[in-house]
Structure formats: structure tokens, C-alpha cells
Write a protein that holds these residues in place. Structure first.
Motif, PDB file in Angstrom:
ATOM      1  N   GLU A 199       0.854  -1.177   0.000  1.00 43.96           N
ATOM      2  CA  GLU A 199       0.000   0.000   0.000  1.00 43.96           C
ATOM      3  C   GLU A 199       0.901   1.241   0.000  1.00 43.96           C
ATOM      4  O   GLU A 199       1.721   1.413   0.893  1.00 43.96           O
ATOM      5  N   LEU A 227      -8.971 -10.333  -0.962  1.00 41.66           N
ATOM      6  CA  LEU A 227     -10.058  -9.367  -0.854  1.00 41.66           C
ATOM      7  C   LEU A 227     -11.145  -9.828   0.110  1.00 41.66           C
ATOM      8  O   LEU A 227     -11.868  -8.999   0.682  1.00 41.66           O
ATOM      9  N   THR A 230      -9.617  -8.637   3.542  1.00 40.71           N
ATOM     10  CA  THR A 230      -8.983  -7.314   3.653  1.00 40.71           C
ATOM     11  C   THR A 230      -9.930  -6.260   3.119  1.00 40.71           C
ATOM     12  O   THR A 230     -10.603  -6.455   2.105  1.00 40.71           O
ATOM     13  N   THR A 232     -10.375  -2.870   1.235  1.00 37.86           N
ATOM     14  CA  THR A 232      -9.655  -2.030   0.279  1.00 37.86           C
ATOM     15  C   THR A 232     -10.283  -0.648   0.144  1.00 37.86           C
ATOM     16  O   THR A 232     -10.023   0.059  -0.830  1.00 37.86           O
ATOM     17  N   HIS A 235      -8.764   2.852  -1.539  1.00 34.70           N
ATOM     18  CA  HIS A 235      -7.824   2.597  -2.624  1.00 34.70           C
ATOM     19  C   HIS A 235      -8.575   2.638  -3.951  1.00 34.70           C
ATOM     20  O   HIS A 235      -9.686   2.118  -4.073  1.00 34.70           O
TER      21      HIS A 235
END
Length: 358
Positions: A199, A227, A230, A232, A235
Motif C-alpha cells: 500500500e 479481498l 482485507t 480495500t 484505494h
């Protein structure tokens, strides 16, 4: 005998006008001597070089001698005399030395600033840069800005290419994640691949999977697993290279998660510079100092190192804080002399972590 006879006759002929006319012809004789001397010198010297003073003297004396006699009197042609005279006249009326200097040259610092603005702002033309200089108080003509850009090979109009990868990564760092494969050769020379993600905003690193056969379906499943566990949110872009493992199905997984996939140009590691640097850190601090036995050993080793990387290792991009501290806030200042510092060995002492005792 013959030469002496000719000389005697010549002398008598030259003295005859003196006896008949009773005139002083010494000046005329002197001129005849000088003319004959010039004729002798012309035969011996193929080319005579005259200085400016000689040309001035000849040109001035030419006004007192009829032009039809210039060929017999002067050692140069009439055309040369006329050319010298024209140069003297032109030099008399030449005011170049008395002329005021023109527009002063642009200072090198101003040129450097104009080129810097053009490089940092691809959409700015010469008028926009001229306006920016005027805004900060520097008076300069718009045509000067145009000339500086044109001489540097930069299009003065705002038709230049878009932002570079460096400019894009800097501007969008808060919304970018990057993925890449790294390979590790085990102790028995078996090559194993690891898929990692970084990241840009927090510098937090993730391990998506490890395999000896990195195929497209495997990479797609690793993306799905990541995914699922986590978040996201926040982003927007995912940067990847053009490896065969990254298929359309892999891109579709992240597109469903709200990320736009950006493919880096071929053979352009700078386009994914942050992830490449992270892989370089892995090799310098871990993989280059450890013998890997198998996939299980590599997974355990990378997992332990990523815990250190995200929770303890300082990053210059985060003001020498680790990702966890950057998210929670910097620690309170303390006096090291009043506390004890404990060392914690990680990965068998390969890496050390230091903490203040409570």
C-alpha cells in the motif's frame, strides 16, 4: 662593353633636358627611381600585405592623382583603391561602438525556473508560465518565455504529454496499491514464487500467496482470498506489470472490489517503483541472508518478516515511523537515559527489534 655603352647613352639622354631647358628635374628623377624600385619589388614579391595605415595613405593620395595614372603610380589596382575608400567611408559613419546595448539577456535562474515550471506542469503553455512569473512579481515578456521553451525543445503550447509515472505516483499515493511477484531459489535450487502487495499510503505490505507454479488461475484465486479478508476502502488504483500470471480474470477480481487496474509499460520497473523497492528490501534484509528450504519455510519466514516490516521497521516516507505508528500517531518523546531498552530477536536473531521497558 655593350652594357657600359648603353648606360652612357641613357645618362646623356636624361641630362639633355637639363642642358636645354635649364630646369631642376631632381624631383622628377626621384619619382622615376621610386617607380622603378616599385617595379623591381613587384617582380620579387608575389603578394604584398598592407596594414590599415597603408591603405589609408594610398586612398588619401589617390585624390591628388588622375585616375588614368593610378595603374602606373600605385602598387594595387584601381578597384582595390576604390574598395579601400568605401571601407574608410563606412568606418567613418559606423556607430556600432556608440550604440546603446539592447535588451539584457535573461538570467540563468529565470530560465531554469521556466523550464522547471514546464516540466512540473505539462498542461501549462508559455502564456500560463508567463502569468505565473508575473504573479510572483517578475516582469518578463511572453515572447521571451516562448523563446526559452522553444530553444529547450519544449512545445510552448500546452500540448505536451501527460504526467510522468513519478508525478502520477506522487499525486495518487494515497489511493494506490501495487502487486508483483518475487522468486526465491531454495537450498536444493527449486524456484518458488511469492505474490506480494504494498500500500503506497501506509507502506503496509501483504503476502497474497506462495507457489512453485504461478499460473493465471492461481493468481486470480490468491486475489479473491486476499479481498475476502482485507478492506480495500480508500484505494482506487492497482498497479501491476504485464506478467502472464496477471490475466483478465485477475483484473476483474480487483475491478469488482472498486479498484482500477493500471498496467505498467513493458520493461519499466520505475512505473512500479515502490513495490520494486519493497522487493529489494526483502532481498537485502531477509532473502539474501537466509537459506530457504521449501514453500512452508518461505511462508513462515515472510510472514514473520512482514510482521516486523509493518509493526516495527521505520520508513523514511513515514518520517521514520513504522506503518502501525503512522496510523496510530507518533510516540511521546522520552529521555532514553531514564529508561531501559530491551532487544527482541526476530527470525533467529537475523533482525533485532528494540522496545522501551514498561
Amino acid at each position: 662593353m655593350i652594357l657600359s655603352t648603353v648606360y652612357a647613352l641613357t645618362r646623356r639622354l636624361l641630362s639633355l633636358p637639363v642642358l636645354l631647358l635649364r630646369r631642376d628635374v631632381s624631383k622628377e628623377a626621384e619619382l622615376l627611381v621610386l617607380r622603378h624600385e616599385n617595379a623591381v619589388l613587384r617582380r620579387q614579391v608575389p603578394r604584398v600585405r598592407y596594414e590599415s595605415a597603408d591603405r589609408l595613405w594610398f586612398a588619401a593620395l589617390s585624390h591628388g592623382i588622375p585616375r588614368r595614372r593610378w595603374v602606373q603610380v600605385f602598387p594595387v589596382t584601381p578597384a582595390t583603391l576604390l574598395a579601400w575608400h568605401r571601407k574608410l567611408v563606412a568606418k567613418k559613419w559606423d556607430y556600432t561602438q556608440r550604440r546603446r546595448p539592447g535588451r539584457p539577456p535573461t538570467a540563468p535562474a529565470v530560465k531554469a525556473l521556466i523550464l522547471r515550471m514546464a516540466a512540473e506542469n505539462p498542461g501549462w503553455g508559455h502564456r500560463r508560465i508567463h502569468g505565473e512569473l508575473t504573479r510572483v512579481g517578475h516582469q518578463i515578456a511572453a515572447s521571451t518565455v516562448w523563446n526559452i521553451l522553444n530553444q529547450a525543445g519544449i512545445d510552448p503550447a500546452p500540448r505536451r504529454t501527460g504526467p510522468t509515472w513519478k508525478q502520477f505516483l506522487t499525486a495518487q499515493a494515497q489511493h494506490i496499491v501495487a502487486v508483483d511477484f518475487l522468486h526465491v531459489d531454495t537450498i536444493n535450487l527449486t524456484r518458488i514464487y511469492a505474490l506480494v502487495m504494498l500500500e503506497h499510503r501506509s507502506r503496509r505490505a501483504h503476502l497474497l500467496g506462495i507457489t512453485a507454479n504461478p499460473s493465471g488461475p492461481w493468481a486470480t484465486q490468491a486475489a479473491r482470498n486476499f479481498l475476502m479478508n482485507t478492506d480495500t476502502e480508500g484505494h482506487t488504483f492497482l498497479i501491476r506489470d504485464r506478467g502472464s500470471q496477471f490475466t483478465d480474470a485477475f483484473d476483474a477480481v480487483f475491478a469488482d472490489g472498486g479498484l482500477r487496474v493500471l498496467k505498467s509499460p513493458p520493461q519499466a520497473p520505475k512505473a512500479n517503483a515502490h513495490c520494486e523497492r519493497f522487493i529489494g528490501t526483502l532481498r537485502r534484509e531477509l532473502l539474501g541472508r537466509t537459506l530457504i528450504l521449501n514453500e512452508w519455510h518461505l511462508r513462515r519466514t515472510l510472514t514473520s518478516y512482514l510482521e516486523h516490516y509493518n509493526g516495527q521497521r521505520p520508513h523514511r516516507a513515514l518520517r521514520q515511523l513504522c506503518p502501525s505508528q503512522a496510523e496510530a500517531g507518533p510516540p511521546c518523546p522520552i529521555d532514553i537515559a531514564e529508561h531501559r531498552v530491551h532487544r527482541k530477536a526476530v527470525l533467529g536473531g537475523l533482525i533485532n527489534e528494540y522496545q522501551i521497558s514498561s
